[in-house]
Design an enzyme around this catalytic site. Structure first.
Site, PDB file in Angstrom:
ATOM      1  N   ILE A 188       0.817  -1.229   0.000  1.00 38.79           N
ATOM      2  CA  ILE A 188       0.000   0.000   0.000  1.00 38.79           C
ATOM      3  C   ILE A 188       0.844   1.270   0.000  1.00 38.79           C
ATOM      4  O   ILE A 188       0.332   2.358   0.254  1.00 38.79           O
ATOM      5  CB  ILE A 188      -0.966   0.018   1.208  1.00 38.79           C
ATOM      6  CG1 ILE A 188      -0.183  -0.097   2.519  1.00 38.79           C
ATOM      7  CG2 ILE A 188      -2.011  -1.088   1.070  1.00 38.79           C
ATOM      8  CD1 ILE A 188      -0.976   0.326   3.746  1.00 38.79           C
ATOM      9  N   LYS A 189       2.131   1.124  -0.296  1.00 37.90           N
ATOM     10  CA  LYS A 189       2.998   2.296  -0.261  1.00 37.90           C
ATOM     11  C   LYS A 189       2.811   3.150  -1.520  1.00 37.90           C
ATOM     12  O   LYS A 189       2.208   2.707  -2.490  1.00 37.90           O
ATOM     13  CB  LYS A 189       4.460   1.862  -0.111  1.00 37.90           C
ATOM     14  CG  LYS A 189       4.736   1.193   1.237  1.00 37.90           C
ATOM     15  CD  LYS A 189       4.398   2.115   2.379  1.00 37.90           C
ATOM     16  CE  LYS A 189       4.772   1.606   3.764  1.00 37.90           C
ATOM     17  NZ  LYS A 189       4.386   0.266   4.114  1.00 37.90           N
TER      18      LYS A 189
END
Ligand SMILES: Cc1ncc(COP(=O)(O)O)c(C=O)c1O
Length: 377
Positions: A188-189
């Site tokens: 989810i970066k």
């Protein structure tokens, strides 16, 4: 004008706090890497390192299997081990702390500034002891942390700065103070390689050490090793290379990173505008220099607000329960009043590039409703 009472159903995109964001060509890039048959560090990882260095404007980048491994190796490379201390904020993910403990060192937890959830130079200075070997600031939400005010003092005491920039890919970099920076390319970066990470070393020598350490302390490359009859294990190491399959995904993401940066910035601004002037909510500001990773607010009665919003199917979360109060780190606990106060108030709103500014405005309205004790109509 703050957003107000809402009546529509919860939009799909805000049902999750965060989610991976792919452009499409990642699947073909990954398939090509599978067919190429090189599953460890190979040509894709070499290219990814070069492209990252170019993008960041730095001489070199060392790809690793995750930020957790990157932090471990960077700390070990600067001498963190038994009998040493690392100054670190308590307000971070456990992944910042576990490498310190795994190396046999002691985390020296410090408070952060209330408005940013990031450490400030004075708090770091006050925590220095003769055992301090490194400072590990966390770029919470993507906000750069500037320790230049104490850089001379740190240097004179041989204390290294290793930045946990897991949440900060794309945030503005300066050259000073000299430091090692660790990024995450987790699911989810801002930039995902599905899993992965990278270290920006301080010097060519540190880069060489890290390359050796990320492959079990072995000096030769995978290609050289199959050509010779022996190899040399020169020091400590982990299996920490970034596989080519992940690097191939990261390369697609990097080529389109500016799109994601713009989406995240627009989303953050939509939240900030919708909550501007609202009473009972303080936005944790990621600052102008960040590509925001999350949108965190401080509210009183946080647990109640969290429950009301979860009941509406909204993907709120809490990042993070502080580390100095975790059972695993109990022996290093100390009173941290600013962190403990923040821990009762912080709430992460849904934030990912598949959301639209309208979704952010809708969520801000739902937050204000929850604060006012209004339920959905
Ligand atoms: C602040 C912080 N540090 C470290 C990490 C660990 O990153 P990785 O999952 O790449 O090991 C994360 C991941 O969420 C993080 O948010």
């Amino acid at each position: 004008m703050p957003a107000s009472s809402i009546s529509t159903a919860t939009p799909d995109a805000v049902r999750r706090n965060a989610r991976p964001y792919l452009h499409g060509p990642e699947t073909a890039a990954m398939a090509a890497a599978v067919e190429a048959g090189q599953y460890g560090h190979g040509p894709q990882a070499d290219l990814f390192e070069q492209e990252l260095a170019h993008y960041l404007g730095v001489p070199d980048v060392v790809a690793v299997s995750s930020a957790t491994v990157g932090i471990h190796l960077a700390l070990q490379a600067c001498g963190v081990g038994p009998g040493t201390e690392v100054i670190v904020p308590s307000q971070t993910f456990a992944a910042t702390i576990q490498p310190i403990v795994a190396l046999g060192a002691a985390p020296r937890f410090i408070d952060h500034a209330p408005g940013t959830l990031c450490v400030e130079p004075q708090a770091v200075r006050e925590a220095i002891t003769p055992a301090t070997r490194a400072v590990l600031p966390v770029l919470y939400g993507g906000r750069p942390v500037d320790l230049s005010a104490i850089a001379t003092e740190l240097r004179s005491r041989n204390i290294h700065i290793v930045e946990d920039a897991a949440q900060a890919f794309g945030s503005r970099r300066t050259d000073q103070p000299a430091r090692t920076t660790v990024y995450s390319f987790g699911p989810i970066k801002q930039l995902t390689a599905l899993v992965g990470g990278a270290v920006v070393p301080r010097s060519g020598q540190e880069a060489e050490t890290l390359r050796q350490m990320r492959f079990l302390g072995i000096t030769s490359s995978q290609t050289d090793r199959i050509r010779t009859t022996t190899y040399s294990v020169r020091g400590p190491g982990l299996r920490g290379v970034l596989p080519d399959i992940n690097a191939a995904v990261g390369r697609v993401q990097l080529a389109r990173f500016n799109e994601v940066a713009a989406l995240r910035t627009a989303l953050w601004k939509a939240y900030a505008q919708a909550l501007h002037g609202a009473s009972g909510v303080a936005l944790v500001d990621a600052g102008e220099d960040a590509v925001p990773f999350n949108c965190v607010v401080r509210v009183s009665g946080r647990d109640r607000v969290h429950r009301i919003m979860r009941d509406r199917g909204i993907g709120v979360g809490v990042h993070y329960p502080p580390n100095h109060l975790q059972p695993a780190f109990a022996q290093w606990t100390r009173p941290l009043p600013v962190t403990e106060q923040a821990a009762r108030e912080i709430l992460s709103l849904p934030f990912h590039p598949a959301m639209t500014p309208d979704d952010a405005r809708w969520t801000a309205g739902a937050l204000l409703d929850a604060l006012a004790g209004r339920s959905a109509q």
